[in-house]
Design an enzyme around this catalytic site. Sequence first.
Site, PDB file in Angstrom:
ATOM      1  N   ASP A 143       0.808  -1.230   0.000  1.00 50.52           N
ATOM      2  CA  ASP A 143       0.000   0.000   0.000  1.00 50.52           C
ATOM      3  C   ASP A 143       0.838   1.275   0.000  1.00 50.52           C
ATOM      4  OD1 ASP A 143      -2.251  -1.647   0.125  1.00 50.52           O
ATOM      5  OD2 ASP A 143      -2.211  -1.668   2.308  1.00 50.52           O
ATOM      6  N   LYS A 173       1.917   2.149  -5.152  1.00 49.63           N
ATOM      7  CA  LYS A 173       2.451   1.572  -6.394  1.00 49.63           C
ATOM      8  C   LYS A 173       1.537   1.861  -7.583  1.00 49.63           C
ATOM      9  CE  LYS A 173       2.356  -2.424  -4.353  1.00 49.63           C
ATOM     10  NZ  LYS A 173       2.084  -2.076  -2.944  1.00 49.63           N
ATOM     11  N   LYS A 184      -0.449   4.396  -8.134  1.00 55.44           N
ATOM     12  CA  LYS A 184      -0.328   5.769  -8.610  1.00 55.44           C
ATOM     13  C   LYS A 184       0.954   5.960  -9.433  1.00 55.44           C
ATOM     14  CE  LYS A 184       0.589  10.335  -6.949  1.00 55.44           C
ATOM     15  NZ  LYS A 184       0.489  11.343  -5.908  1.00 55.44           N
ATOM     16  N   GLY A 200      -4.630  -4.130  -3.774  1.00 54.37           N
ATOM     17  CA  GLY A 200      -5.604  -3.089  -4.086  1.00 54.37           C
ATOM     18  C   GLY A 200      -4.808  -1.856  -4.452  1.00 54.37           C
ATOM     19  N   HIS A 201      -4.838  -1.477  -5.721  1.00 51.62           N
ATOM     20  CA  HIS A 201      -4.031  -0.347  -6.196  1.00 51.62           C
ATOM     21  C   HIS A 201      -4.962   0.790  -6.606  1.00 51.62           C
ATOM     22  CE1 HIS A 201      -0.447  -3.223  -7.191  1.00 51.62           C
ATOM     23  NE2 HIS A 201      -0.824  -3.266  -5.933  1.00 51.62           N
ATOM     24  N   THR A 202      -4.748   1.936  -5.977  1.00 54.73           N
ATOM     25  CA  THR A 202      -5.654   3.067  -6.189  1.00 54.73           C
ATOM     26  C   THR A 202      -5.062   4.063  -7.175  1.00 54.73           C
ATOM     27  OG1 THR A 202      -6.114   2.826  -3.839  1.00 54.73           O
ATOM     28  CG2 THR A 202      -7.062   4.759  -4.925  1.00 54.73           C
ATOM     29  N   GLN A 214       1.974  -5.949  -3.225  1.00 53.41           N
ATOM     30  CA  GLN A 214       2.490  -6.102  -1.859  1.00 53.41           C
ATOM     31  C   GLN A 214       3.834  -5.354  -1.698  1.00 53.41           C
ATOM     32  OE1 GLN A 214       1.328  -9.443  -3.400  1.00 53.41           O
ATOM     33  NE2 GLN A 214      -0.585  -8.504  -2.843  1.00 53.41           N
ATOM     34  N   THR A 245      -7.469  -0.957   0.942  1.00 52.03           N
ATOM     35  CA  THR A 245      -8.157  -0.815  -0.340  1.00 52.03           C
ATOM     36  C   THR A 245      -8.962  -2.082  -0.646  1.00 52.03           C
ATOM     37  OG1 THR A 245      -6.252   0.469  -1.050  1.00 52.03           O
ATOM     38  CG2 THR A 245      -7.754  -0.225  -2.771  1.00 52.03           C
ATOM     39  N   ARG A 279      -9.866  -2.786   6.196  1.00 57.48           N
ATOM     40  CA  ARG A 279      -9.367  -2.820   7.577  1.00 57.48           C
ATOM     41  C   ARG A 279      -8.521  -1.582   7.875  1.00 57.48           C
ATOM     42  NH1 ARG A 279      -6.224  -8.451   7.656  1.00 57.48           N
ATOM     43  NH2 ARG A 279      -5.821  -7.818   5.507  1.00 57.48           N
ATOM     44  N   VAL A 293       2.800  14.203  -3.090  1.00 55.97           N
ATOM     45  CA  VAL A 293       2.312  15.234  -2.168  1.00 55.97           C
ATOM     46  C   VAL A 293       0.785  15.289  -2.133  1.00 55.97           C
ATOM     47  CG1 VAL A 293       4.391  16.665  -2.217  1.00 55.97           C
ATOM     48  CG2 VAL A 293       2.635  17.003  -3.976  1.00 55.97           C
ATOM     49  N   GLY A 294       0.146  14.246  -2.639  1.00 59.17           N
ATOM     50  CA  GLY A 294      -1.315  14.162  -2.623  1.00 59.17           C
ATOM     51  C   GLY A 294      -1.741  12.974  -3.462  1.00 59.17           C
TER      52      GLY A 294
HETATM   53  P1  GDP Z   1      -0.732   0.449  -3.576  1.00 61.89           P
HETATM   54  O1  GDP Z   1      -1.380  -0.817  -3.117  1.00 61.89           O
HETATM   55  O2  GDP Z   1       0.738   0.456  -3.342  1.00 61.89           O
HETATM   56  O3  GDP Z   1      -1.074   0.813  -4.994  1.00 61.89           O
HETATM   57  O4  GDP Z   1      -1.341   1.596  -2.655  1.00 61.89           O
HETATM   58  P2  GDP Z   1      -2.900   1.763  -2.208  1.00 61.89           P
HETATM   59  O5  GDP Z   1      -3.663   2.273  -3.365  1.00 61.89           O
HETATM   60  O6  GDP Z   1      -3.399   0.543  -1.529  1.00 61.89           O
HETATM   61  O7  GDP Z   1      -2.758   2.823  -1.050  1.00 61.89           O
HETATM   62  C1  GDP Z   1      -2.175   4.061  -1.269  1.00 61.89           C
HETATM   63  C2  GDP Z   1      -3.203   5.144  -0.916  1.00 61.89           C
HETATM   64  O8  GDP Z   1      -2.542   6.376  -0.820  1.00 61.89           O
HETATM   65  C3  GDP Z   1      -4.259   5.344  -2.000  1.00 61.89           C
HETATM   66  O9  GDP Z   1      -5.468   5.716  -1.379  1.00 61.89           O
HETATM   67  C4  GDP Z   1      -3.719   6.485  -2.837  1.00 61.89           C
HETATM   68  O10 GDP Z   1      -4.735   7.241  -3.470  1.00 61.89           O
HETATM   69  C5  GDP Z   1      -3.042   7.310  -1.782  1.00 61.89           C
HETATM   70  N1  GDP Z   1      -1.854   8.048  -2.228  1.00 61.89           N
HETATM   71  C6  GDP Z   1      -0.874   7.663  -3.091  1.00 61.89           C
HETATM   72  N2  GDP Z   1       0.108   8.594  -3.143  1.00 61.89           N
HETATM   73  C7  GDP Z   1      -0.274   9.594  -2.289  1.00 61.89           C
HETATM   74  C8  GDP Z   1       0.332  10.817  -1.864  1.00 61.89           C
HETATM   75  O11 GDP Z   1       1.423  11.183  -2.281  1.00 61.89           O
HETATM   76  N3  GDP Z   1      -0.364  11.553  -0.935  1.00 61.89           N
HETATM   77  C9  GDP Z   1      -1.575  11.179  -0.428  1.00 61.89           C
HETATM   78  N4  GDP Z   1      -2.167  11.939   0.472  1.00 61.89           N
HETATM   79  N5  GDP Z   1      -2.165  10.018  -0.807  1.00 61.89           N
HETATM   80  C10 GDP Z   1      -1.515   9.244  -1.712  1.00 61.89           C
HETATM   81  P1  IMO Z   2      -0.935  -4.099  -2.250  1.00 67.69           P
HETATM   82  O1  IMO Z   2      -0.503  -4.629  -3.591  1.00 67.69           O
HETATM   83  C1  IMO Z   2      -0.941  -4.603   2.095  1.00 67.69           C
HETATM   84  C2  IMO Z   2      -1.038  -8.718   3.600  1.00 67.69           C
HETATM   85  C3  IMO Z   2      -2.279  -9.134   4.354  1.00 67.69           C
HETATM   86  C4  IMO Z   2      -1.670 -10.137   5.324  1.00 67.69           C
HETATM   87  C5  IMO Z   2      -0.602 -10.816   4.476  1.00 67.69           C
HETATM   88  C6  IMO Z   2      -1.046 -12.144   3.875  1.00 67.69           C
HETATM   89  O2  IMO Z   2      -2.207  -3.331  -2.295  1.00 67.69           O
HETATM   90  O3  IMO Z   2       0.190  -3.372  -1.598  1.00 67.69           O
HETATM   91  P2  IMO Z   2      -2.634 -12.752   1.834  1.00 67.69           P
HETATM   92  O4  IMO Z   2      -4.090 -12.478   1.597  1.00 67.69           O
HETATM   93  O5  IMO Z   2      -1.733 -12.184   0.790  1.00 67.69           O
HETATM   94  O6  IMO Z   2      -2.357 -14.200   2.091  1.00 67.69           O
HETATM   95  O7  IMO Z   2      -2.297 -11.990   3.215  1.00 67.69           O
HETATM   96  O8  IMO Z   2      -0.280  -9.903   3.432  1.00 67.69           O
HETATM   97  N1  IMO Z   2      -1.285  -8.165   2.242  1.00 67.69           N
HETATM   98  C7  IMO Z   2      -1.212  -6.860   1.941  1.00 67.69           C
HETATM   99  N2  IMO Z   2      -0.985  -5.790   2.728  1.00 67.69           N
HETATM  100  N3  IMO Z   2      -1.085  -4.444   0.759  1.00 67.69           N
HETATM  101  C8  IMO Z   2      -1.284  -5.514  -0.042  1.00 67.69           C
HETATM  102  O9  IMO Z   2      -1.286  -5.421  -1.389  1.00 67.69           O
HETATM  103  C9  IMO Z   2      -1.405  -6.792   0.542  1.00 67.69           C
HETATM  104  N4  IMO Z   2      -1.614  -8.033   0.059  1.00 67.69           N
HETATM  105  C10 IMO Z   2      -1.532  -8.865   1.116  1.00 67.69           C
HETATM  106  O10 IMO Z   2      -2.876  -8.048   5.011  1.00 67.69           O
HETATM  107  O11 IMO Z   2      -0.999  -9.448   6.352  1.00 67.69           O
HETATM  108 MG    MG Z   3      -2.892  -1.508  -1.823  1.00 68.17          MG
END
Ligand code: GDP
Ligand code: IMO
Ligand code: MG
Length: 428
Positions: free
Chosen positions: A9, A12, A14, A36-38, A219, A294, A298, A410-411
């Site tokens: 999270d 990645k 973005k 979950g990639h936002t 991950q 995402t 949780r 930065v956002g």
């Molecule tokens: P990923 O799984 O690595 O793609 O990341 P996620 O999407 O699960 O979580 C990153 C969260 O941070 C998302 O809600 C994005 O919209 C948000 N985000 C990403 N870069 C920034 C940033 O520079 N600033 C802020 N405030 N939010 C960000």
């Molecule tokens: P992105 O790509 C954050 C965590 C779970 C748990 C562990 C094992 O969005 O960064 P699993 O369902 O893979 O067997 O769970 O890994 N986990 C993540 N935590 N971001 C993720 O993906 C994750 N994918 C799995 O919360 O601790």
């Molecule tokens: Mg994620």
Amino acid sequence: MIVGAQWGDEGKGKVTDLLAERADSIVRFQGGNNAGHTIIRGNETFKLHLVPSGILHPGKTCIIGNGVVIDPGVLISELDELRRRNVDTIGLKVSANAHLIMPYHLLLDSEGEAKLGELKIGTTKRGIGPCYADKAARLGIRVQDMLDETILRKKIMTAMEPKRQELRPFARDPMLDLHTMTEAYMTFGHRLEPHIADTAALVWNDLQAGKEVVFEGAQGALLDIDHGTYPFVTSSNPVAGAACVGAGVGPTAIDEVWGIAKAYTTRVGSGPFPSELDDDIGDRIRDTGGEFGTTTGRPRRIGWLDLVALRYASRINGLTGLCITKLDVLSGIETLRIATGYRTDDGAEFKDFPYHQSVLHHAQADYVDLPGWQEDISGARSLEDLPQNCRDYLNFISDSLGVPIVLIGVGPERSQVILSGDRAAELA
Ligand code: GDP
Ligand code: IMO
Ligand code: MG
């Protein structure tokens, strides 16, 4: 290559979306819909679980590689949702060799967690672990199997046989009926057929033609099944080396590896977290940063930036660049702490990430304190726009790691980035 340098999270999605604009193909190489990639484009938010984060740019080839585990029902829903929102999904290609998450994998994941009780991993319950286990046991069902009913039925029967004992509590679950399951997966196969391909060959062709390929990790390094905080990890290898295996390319094809890290640390699920915050500052960061999963919703655990873990992630990934995201979330905090070492109750000190679980599970972080900044930095678009304390914070990180910072978030919005160094001009 884009990889998570913490516990997932990091942002990645973005960064991949940003790089996808000038790339020809974008490839996911491991994980599944635990990810979950936002991506935020204007006032629209996209949450992608399986489809690569390049899909919002028309005309790109978006590849789900052989190393990914695919829940075909989830993939089809994701495609339907994208189409409903007028996103062209014609460029999506799915590896014929990727493994499928089956209904029994979901049940086994939940059941396994329930049995562990307090020792549970905190998985996303998407069937990821049991699916990779079957892959290694050579009992997996692959994407190509959905195209041949006889083979599919036989393979499902063979895969379910050794699980009979564990699946007994669900014996009457209609999901587990062989006929129903075979029918359902044949239907998924028909639906996905236009997307199924020899994706390793597609990547090879692009590379041969001198085109640019972006590999999108899921991950993060500390969730890696070999290098992470085992057993509190995922069941794949999110580190850079795995991209070659999970996409089917040789290591000589990779020019750059960018690690994505937040300006602080988060983790979802159980496991050690030496710089974890259990106070008002942690709550504040969770609220400001919207730190809720995402995929599962949780609340994420929050901590200060951990340079011990990040240095380790940098080493095992061979990072050539670092992207620091969510720097804006730290605005307004008077004093910022950065973990630079660990110590245990018996006074032992660690500057490097300890390999032994007993150390890691009892490690407390040692910090340096840096002054924070009060300014809102969400409008900053160059390093010069940032307050001095903010630049000092960034310099402290890159100096400690010996890796240049190439991008700063930065956002959440696509445009809210600062590009630094040589890449800035190229990407601008
Ligand atoms: P990923 O799984 O690595 O793609 O990341 P996620 O999407 O699960 O979580 C990153 C969260 O941070 C998302 O809600 C994005 O919209 C948000 N985000 C990403 N870069 C920034 C940033 O520079 N600033 C802020 N405030 N939010 C960000
Ligand atoms: P992105 O790509 C954050 C965590 C779970 C748990 C562990 C094992 O969005 O960064 P699993 O369902 O893979 O067997 O769970 O890994 N986990 C993540 N935590 N971001 C993720 O993906 C994750 N994918 C799995 O919360 O601790
Ligand atoms: Mg994620």
